[in-house]
Design a protein around this motif. Structure first.
Motif, PDB file in Angstrom:
ATOM      1  N   VAL A   1     -61.981  19.699 -20.275  1.00  0.00           N
ATOM      2  CA  VAL A   1     -60.951  19.541 -21.305  1.00  0.00           C
ATOM      3  C   VAL A   1     -61.527  19.947 -22.660  1.00  0.00           C
ATOM      4  CG1 VAL A   1     -59.574  17.855 -22.598  1.00  0.00           C
ATOM      5  CG2 VAL A   1     -59.618  17.759 -20.083  1.00  0.00           C
ATOM      6  N   GLN A   2     -62.725  19.460 -22.950  1.00  0.00           N
ATOM      7  CA  GLN A   2     -63.371  19.758 -24.226  1.00  0.00           C
ATOM      8  C   GLN A   2     -63.700  21.246 -24.335  1.00  0.00           C
ATOM      9  OE1 GLN A   2     -66.726  17.138 -25.631  1.00  0.00           O
ATOM     10  NE2 GLN A   2     -67.944  18.974 -25.326  1.00  0.00           N
ATOM     11  N   LYS A   3     -64.269  21.800 -23.287  1.00  0.00           N
ATOM     12  CA  LYS A   3     -64.729  23.188 -23.304  1.00  0.00           C
ATOM     13  C   LYS A   3     -63.580  24.182 -23.526  1.00  0.00           C
ATOM     14  CE  LYS A   3     -66.926  26.364 -20.016  1.00  0.00           C
ATOM     15  NZ  LYS A   3     -67.575  26.357 -18.688  1.00  0.00           N
ATOM     16  N   TYR A   4     -62.453  23.962 -22.839  1.00  0.00           N
ATOM     17  CA  TYR A   4     -61.352  24.925 -22.932  1.00  0.00           C
ATOM     18  C   TYR A   4     -60.274  24.492 -23.919  1.00  0.00           C
ATOM     19  CZ  TYR A   4     -63.449  27.024 -18.778  1.00  0.00           C
ATOM     20  OH  TYR A   4     -64.316  27.630 -17.901  1.00  0.00           O
ATOM     21  N   GLY A   5     -60.436  23.317 -24.521  1.00  0.00           N
ATOM     22  CA  GLY A   5     -59.415  22.832 -25.451  1.00  0.00           C
ATOM     23  C   GLY A   5     -58.088  22.591 -24.754  1.00  0.00           C
ATOM     24  N   VAL A   6     -58.129  21.949 -23.596  1.00  0.00           N
ATOM     25  CA  VAL A   6     -56.909  21.696 -22.824  1.00  0.00           C
ATOM     26  C   VAL A   6     -55.935  20.858 -23.659  1.00  0.00           C
ATOM     27  CG1 VAL A   6     -55.977  20.546 -20.763  1.00  0.00           C
ATOM     28  CG2 VAL A   6     -58.100  21.888 -20.611  1.00  0.00           C
ATOM     29  N   THR A   7     -54.665  21.292 -23.690  1.00  0.00           N
ATOM     30  CA  THR A   7     -53.666  20.568 -24.482  1.00  0.00           C
ATOM     31  C   THR A   7     -52.718  19.751 -23.603  1.00  0.00           C
ATOM     32  OG1 THR A   7     -52.208  22.500 -24.467  1.00  0.00           O
ATOM     33  CG2 THR A   7     -53.701  22.277 -26.352  1.00  0.00           C
ATOM     34  N   ILE A   8     -52.507  20.207 -22.351  1.00  0.00           N
ATOM     35  CA  ILE A   8     -51.575  19.530 -21.446  1.00  0.00           C
ATOM     36  C   ILE A   8     -52.321  19.270 -20.146  1.00  0.00           C
ATOM     37  CG2 ILE A   8     -49.379  19.723 -20.191  1.00  0.00           C
ATOM     38  CD1 ILE A   8     -48.582  21.899 -22.281  1.00  0.00           C
ATOM     39  N   LEU A   9     -52.365  18.022 -19.728  1.00  0.00           N
ATOM     40  CA  LEU A   9     -53.092  17.677 -18.497  1.00  0.00           C
ATOM     41  C   LEU A   9     -52.142  16.984 -17.535  1.00  0.00           C
ATOM     42  CD1 LEU A   9     -55.870  17.368 -16.997  1.00  0.00           C
ATOM     43  CD2 LEU A   9     -56.005  15.100 -18.032  1.00  0.00           C
ATOM     44  N   TYR A  10     -52.106  17.481 -16.301  1.00  0.00           N
ATOM     45  CA  TYR A  10     -51.199  16.926 -15.281  1.00  0.00           C
ATOM     46  C   TYR A  10     -52.048  16.511 -14.089  1.00  0.00           C
ATOM     47  CZ  TYR A  10     -46.798  16.935 -12.450  1.00  0.00           C
ATOM     48  OH  TYR A  10     -45.703  16.605 -11.688  1.00  0.00           O
ATOM     49  N   THR A  11     -52.078  15.231 -13.777  1.00  0.00           N
ATOM     50  CA  THR A  11     -52.915  14.777 -12.679  1.00  0.00           C
ATOM     51  C   THR A  11     -52.262  13.614 -11.939  1.00  0.00           C
ATOM     52  OG1 THR A  11     -55.206  14.286 -12.049  1.00  0.00           O
ATOM     53  CG2 THR A  11     -54.388  13.198 -14.023  1.00  0.00           C
ATOM     54  N   ALA A  12     -52.995  12.997 -11.021  1.00  0.00           N
ATOM     55  CA  ALA A  12     -52.421  11.976 -10.150  1.00  0.00           C
ATOM     56  C   ALA A  12     -52.988  10.591 -10.491  1.00  0.00           C
ATOM     57  CB  ALA A  12     -52.735  12.320  -8.702  1.00  0.00           C
ATOM     58  N   PRO A  13     -52.203   9.541 -10.247  1.00  0.00           N
ATOM     59  CA  PRO A  13     -52.684   8.181 -10.515  1.00  0.00           C
ATOM     60  C   PRO A  13     -54.009   7.877  -9.832  1.00  0.00           C
ATOM     61  CG  PRO A  13     -50.347   8.116 -10.025  1.00  0.00           C
ATOM     62  CD  PRO A  13     -50.805   9.533  -9.793  1.00  0.00           C
ATOM     63  N   THR A  14     -54.218   8.410  -8.647  1.00  0.00           N
ATOM     64  CA  THR A  14     -55.466   8.126  -7.946  1.00  0.00           C
ATOM     65  C   THR A  14     -56.665   8.578  -8.779  1.00  0.00           C
ATOM     66  OG1 THR A  14     -56.715   8.498  -5.926  1.00  0.00           O
ATOM     67  CG2 THR A  14     -55.254  10.283  -6.598  1.00  0.00           C
ATOM     68  N   ALA A  15     -56.532   9.714  -9.457  1.00  0.00           N
ATOM     69  CA  ALA A  15     -57.630  10.213 -10.285  1.00  0.00           C
ATOM     70  C   ALA A  15     -57.817   9.313 -11.501  1.00  0.00           C
ATOM     71  CB  ALA A  15     -57.339  11.644 -10.728  1.00  0.00           C
ATOM     72  N   ILE A  16     -56.702   8.863 -12.058  1.00  0.00           N
ATOM     73  CA  ILE A  16     -56.786   8.004 -13.242  1.00  0.00           C
ATOM     74  C   ILE A  16     -57.463   6.681 -12.869  1.00  0.00           C
ATOM     75  CG2 ILE A  16     -55.430   6.789 -14.994  1.00  0.00           C
ATOM     76  CD1 ILE A  16     -53.280   9.101 -14.413  1.00  0.00           C
ATOM     77  N   ARG A  17     -57.055   6.118 -11.733  1.00  0.00           N
ATOM     78  CA  ARG A  17     -57.660   4.845 -11.328  1.00  0.00           C
ATOM     79  C   ARG A  17     -59.134   5.006 -10.984  1.00  0.00           C
ATOM     80  NH1 ARG A  17     -52.362   4.113  -8.491  1.00  0.00           N
ATOM     81  NH2 ARG A  17     -53.475   5.089  -6.782  1.00  0.00           N
ATOM     82  N   THR A  18     -59.498   6.158 -10.438  1.00  0.00           N
ATOM     83  CA  THR A  18     -60.913   6.406 -10.159  1.00  0.00           C
ATOM     84  C   THR A  18     -61.707   6.440 -11.465  1.00  0.00           C
ATOM     85  OG1 THR A  18     -60.324   7.618  -8.183  1.00  0.00           O
ATOM     86  CG2 THR A  18     -62.523   8.014  -9.039  1.00  0.00           C
ATOM     87  N   CYS A  19     -61.140   7.069 -12.484  1.00  0.00           N
ATOM     88  CA  CYS A  19     -61.826   7.108 -13.779  1.00  0.00           C
ATOM     89  C   CYS A  19     -61.913   5.721 -14.393  1.00  0.00           C
ATOM     90  CB  CYS A  19     -61.115   8.059 -14.736  1.00  0.00           C
ATOM     91  SG  CYS A  19     -61.264   9.751 -14.212  1.00  0.00           S
ATOM     92  N   MET A  20     -60.882   4.910 -14.186  1.00  0.00           N
ATOM     93  CA  MET A  20     -60.937   3.522 -14.677  1.00  0.00           C
ATOM     94  C   MET A  20     -62.094   2.790 -14.007  1.00  0.00           C
ATOM     95  SD  MET A  20     -56.932   2.392 -14.530  1.00  0.00           S
ATOM     96  CE  MET A  20     -57.096   0.684 -15.064  1.00  0.00           C
ATOM     97  N   LYS A  21     -62.245   3.061 -12.724  1.00  0.00           N
ATOM     98  CA  LYS A  21     -63.304   2.403 -11.955  1.00  0.00           C
ATOM     99  C   LYS A  21     -64.677   2.796 -12.498  1.00  0.00           C
ATOM    100  CE  LYS A  21     -64.029   4.071  -7.802  1.00  0.00           C
ATOM    101  NZ  LYS A  21     -63.652   4.414  -6.423  1.00  0.00           N
ATOM    102  N   TRP A  22     -64.819   4.082 -12.870  1.00  0.00           N
ATOM    103  CA  TRP A  22     -66.109   4.550 -13.377  1.00  0.00           C
ATOM    104  C   TRP A  22     -66.395   4.008 -14.781  1.00  0.00           C
ATOM    105  CZ3 TRP A  22     -65.065  10.303 -11.745  1.00  0.00           C
ATOM    106  CH2 TRP A  22     -65.243  10.413 -10.355  1.00  0.00           C
ATOM    107  N   GLY A  23     -65.356   3.593 -15.489  1.00  0.00           N
ATOM    108  CA  GLY A  23     -65.534   3.021 -16.818  1.00  0.00           C
ATOM    109  C   GLY A  23     -65.204   4.008 -17.920  1.00  0.00           C
ATOM    110  N   GLU A  24     -64.722   3.486 -19.058  1.00  0.00           N
ATOM    111  CA  GLU A  24     -64.234   4.381 -20.105  1.00  0.00           C
ATOM    112  C   GLU A  24     -65.328   5.000 -20.954  1.00  0.00           C
ATOM    113  OE1 GLU A  24     -61.766   1.031 -21.817  1.00  0.00           O
ATOM    114  OE2 GLU A  24     -62.318   2.073 -23.645  1.00  0.00           O
ATOM    115  N   ASP A  25     -66.575   4.553 -20.775  1.00  0.00           N
ATOM    116  CA  ASP A  25     -67.674   5.188 -21.517  1.00  0.00           C
ATOM    117  C   ASP A  25     -67.767   6.662 -21.169  1.00  0.00           C
ATOM    118  OD1 ASP A  25     -68.081   2.582 -21.860  1.00  0.00           O
ATOM    119  OD2 ASP A  25     -70.090   2.506 -20.922  1.00  0.00           O
ATOM    120  N   ILE A  26     -67.396   7.008 -19.937  1.00  0.00           N
ATOM    121  CA  ILE A  26     -67.592   8.404 -19.518  1.00  0.00           C
ATOM    122  C   ILE A  26     -66.665   9.344 -20.294  1.00  0.00           C
ATOM    123  CG2 ILE A  26     -67.430   9.982 -17.545  1.00  0.00           C
ATOM    124  CD1 ILE A  26     -68.674   7.637 -15.902  1.00  0.00           C
ATOM    125  N   PRO A  27     -65.337   9.153 -20.262  1.00  0.00           N
ATOM    126  CA  PRO A  27     -64.510  10.048 -21.105  1.00  0.00           C
ATOM    127  C   PRO A  27     -64.826   9.917 -22.589  1.00  0.00           C
ATOM    128  CG  PRO A  27     -63.148   8.380 -19.972  1.00  0.00           C
ATOM    129  CD  PRO A  27     -64.524   8.299 -19.386  1.00  0.00           C
TER     130      PRO A  27
END
Ligand code: 6R9
Length: 663
Positions: free
Chosen positions: A356-382
């Motif tokens: 996202v940072q590298k390409y300057g992504v403006t619109i992101l479309y993904t699935a809840p499963t990915a969001i919950r996985t990122c929640m599991k990993w913790g918000e320090d990562i994003p």
């Protein structure tokens, strides 16, 4: 929190969770949005005229249509039936003709770090070459082509090359077994298979060609050639005459190719979707109506500005989301988009955010499963990456729990980007229910409103629309342009599966409720609804209650047979990492007691799980849907059923081993 009000024999799905938070668009976003509130009025006043206008505005027709809807053979509806067009021409060539050949179409990033940047001009030439090459391999208009590829640019080229010659494609997920591939090749009677030696996933090369060889060795297919892209450089077995390298035939082919103009109702693709039981259904879509709605929804829901946006839909091409929102919708609209080959945690858990940072992504479309996985990993990562380019976020594939929605908004969207929760299916072809980002005050967890031109209702058992505050079955009561045209080769199953539960109305198979404002909430598949002492409870609401506890990252709930209550709620949970886990006791039994109490409080005693099992993984399909059927097998102590569509077939043994260990 509400009381459970219905009587034990109440047929309707009970409506348990309430949500009062809303997030209106900022005035600045609203002012610049592609689609404004008038669109609803326009479509309500003249639905067919609305779709006809969009079909004309968004697509180029070689022969303009006069007929908008042909309902003479319903439920096999036809749209724009006397028009002719070509899907690949609309996705690529006309942007070149309009002077935008130098615009980047694809910003591709391989898992191994390889990068490719492809303009519309280059894509047009690649698609034309591939169309010439597959024609030379004997594929003609109407012949079917199976595609079994990783997420590489050639996948997009292959789909469009098929479309260019009017050969319906049938994409099979790269993760599926030889057996799954064989049955799909047979059912569609595919003449050509396009594959690769392999692709990169989870840090290594994973082979694909051997599965094609095994599938074809099972026999009975109509396959004449296998066209093989070299991606990993791994060794492959070779069947001379049958097998052909992509690099031997495509780059040499002419970049001149006259698109085959087809009727609007010419089949564009078949995509197999696994029913909960029985053999997979080959859902097929046609050209004009599908492209119209894919393009319109992409324009309206993602608010795409082709000159300035960088769009990224993380879906695999083997899922309908990859067809409509990686290939057809964005390309027809002239988008610049990111395509990423690999997994989100390779080589590190911040890979997506780095992209996202590298390409300057403006619109992101993904699935809840990915969001919950990122929640599991913790918000320090994003938090370690600059995500300020993001201006719009989308969700698809499952209900997004309010807690995950809030996390997505805050951590990824910087409390700034609107979220569109988009409900649709392989069968609907394109988004049906979703907020409009410049119009709707969004509500965590709800898909909210049918889009302009779409008519959806929540029906009770007798087929009457329910009032606000009530639950039932989601149905689509008017035809829409991108509707499925059938199940390949099985008209009877098409009529029975979708059109017989409520005669003349499309039955989606999802439970839903309307809240006090009339907004639609999706409550999970009807097959998964639980009946506890006569109360019909939705899996989604109990899962959302569990995920609203700070210790829980993901939850899956099933109904297991129970002697006293008929069915009992059994929950499987994955716990969260990071700071959120700081006050969590080490003892699983204490965690479980706390979570049971939490569900009781959030929803009511009726919803308290009989048991909660802490697990490290949940069984999911390649598109991230939890396979509750398999969890029900575990909860009822049965041997686990068919796992061929699991993304990772080892997960079930992991879960069972975890449960076998002494608590
Ligand atoms: C696009 C896609 C369709 C099923 C659908 C429903 C679930 C999809 C959803 C959602 C709640 C959403 N689903 N989007 N449920 N909210 N925003 O996923 O197609 O793979 O065919 O699945 O997915 O249950 O019926 P497909």
């Amino acid at each position: 929190m509400t009381d459970v009000q219905s009587t034990p024999d109440s047929p309707a799905l009970e409506n348990l969770l309430h949500e009062t938070r809303t997030f209106p668009p900022t005035p600045a976003f609203a002012a610049q949005a592609n689609v404004q509130a008038e669109a609803y009025e326009r479509a309500d006043a003249d639905r067919l005229g609305f779709w006809a206008d969009n079909a004309r505005a968004l697509l180029d027709w070689q022969t303009p249509f006069e007929t908008v809807l042909d309902d003479s053979a319903a439920p096999r509806y036809g749209w724009f039936t006397d028009g002719r067009l070509n899907a690949a021409y609309n996705a690529v060539d006309r942007h070149v003709a309009a002077g935008n050949g130098d615009r980047v179409a694809i910003l591709w990033e391989g898992e191994d770090g390889e990068q490719r940047r492809i303009t519309y001009g280059e894509l047009a030439a690649d698609v034309a070459r591939a169309a010439n090459a597959i024609s030379a391999l004997g594929v003609g208009t109407g012949d079917r082509v199976a595609i079994y590829l990783p997420m590489i640019p050639e996948a997009v080229v292959a789909l469009l090359a098929c479309a260019r010659i009017g050969a319906p494609h049938s994409v099979v997920f790269g993760g599926f077994s030889a057996e799954a591939l064989h049955s799909r090749i047979l059912d569609a009677e595919a003449k050509l298979v396009i594959t690769a030696d392999g692709g990169y996933r989870r840090g290594g090369a994973s082979p694909l060609k051997p599965a094609v060889d095994d599938a074809l060795a099972k026999g009975g297919t109509a396959v004449e050639h296998v066209l093989v892209v070299r991606r990993t450089g791994g060794d492959v077995a070779w069947t001379p005459q049958r097998d052909v390298w992509w690099h031997d035939v495509v780059p040499q082919a002419s970049a001149e190719h006259e698109p085959v103009w087809v009727d609007a109702e010419h089949p564009l693709f078949i995509l197999y979707t696994s029913g909960t039981t029985g053999k997979p259904k080959g859902i097929f879509h046609t050209t004009g109506g599908y492209l119209t709605q894919a393009a319109y929804t992409h324009h309206a829901v993602f608010d795409l500005k082709p000159e300035t946006d960088v769009y990224w839909c993380t879906a695999d091409i083997g899922w309908i989301t990859g067809h409509s929102y990686v290939v057809y919708g964005p390309l027809v609209n002239g988008a610049t988009q990111v395509i990423y080959e690999g997994t989100p945690d390779t080589p590190h858990k911040g890979r997506w955010w780095e992209i996202v940072q590298k390409y300057g992504v403006t619109i992101l479309y993904t699935a809840p499963t990915a969001i919950r996985t990122c929640m599991k990993w913790g918000e320090d990562i994003p938090a370690g990456f600059d995500l300020s380019s993001l201006r719009l976020l989308g969700s698809v594939g499952e209900p997004i729990n309010p807690e995950a929605w809030m996390w997505y908004r805050r951590v990824i969207g910087g409390d700034r980007a609107p979220i569109v929760d988009t409900w649709w299916q392989t069968e609907t072809g394109a988004i049906m229910i979703s907020p409009l980002p410049g119009v709707t005050a969004t509500k965590p967890g709800s898909a909210q409103t049918p889009l302009p031109g779409v008519v959806a209702e929540v029906l009770d058992d007798a087929g009457h629309a329910v009032g606000n505050g009530q639950g039932g079955y989601l149905a689509l009561t008017e035809p829409w342009p991108s509707m499925l045209r059938g199940i390949w080769g099985d008209e009877k199953r098409f009529a029975e599966t979708y059109w017989s539960r409520f005669p003349g109305v499309y039955f989606a198979g999802d439970g839903a409720k309307k809240d006090e404002d009339g907004d639609i909430w999706l409550l999970g598949r009807v097959d998964d609804v639980m009946n506890v002492s006569g109360h019909r409870l939705s899996t989604t609401e109990i899962e959302s209650a569990l995920v609203s506890h700070p210790w829980v990252a993901e939850a899956a709930v099933v109904g297991a047979a129970d002697e006293t209550t008929g069915q009992a709620v059994v929950a499987f949970v994955i716990l969260r990492g990071g700071d959120e886990a700081a006050d969590r006791p080490d003892d699983d039994a204490e965690v479980v007691a706390t979570l049971r109490g939490h569900v009781g409080q959030a929803i009511g005693p009726i919803a308290k799980p009989r048991s909660i099992l802490v697990v490290s993984e949940l069984p999911k399909t390649r598109s991230g849907k939890i396979m509750r059927r398999l969890l029900r097998d575990v909860a009822e102590n049965r041997s686990v059923g068919d796992v061929t569509t699991l993304a990772d077939s080892g997960v079930m043994s992991l879960i069972q081993q975890g449960l076998a260990k002494p608590a």
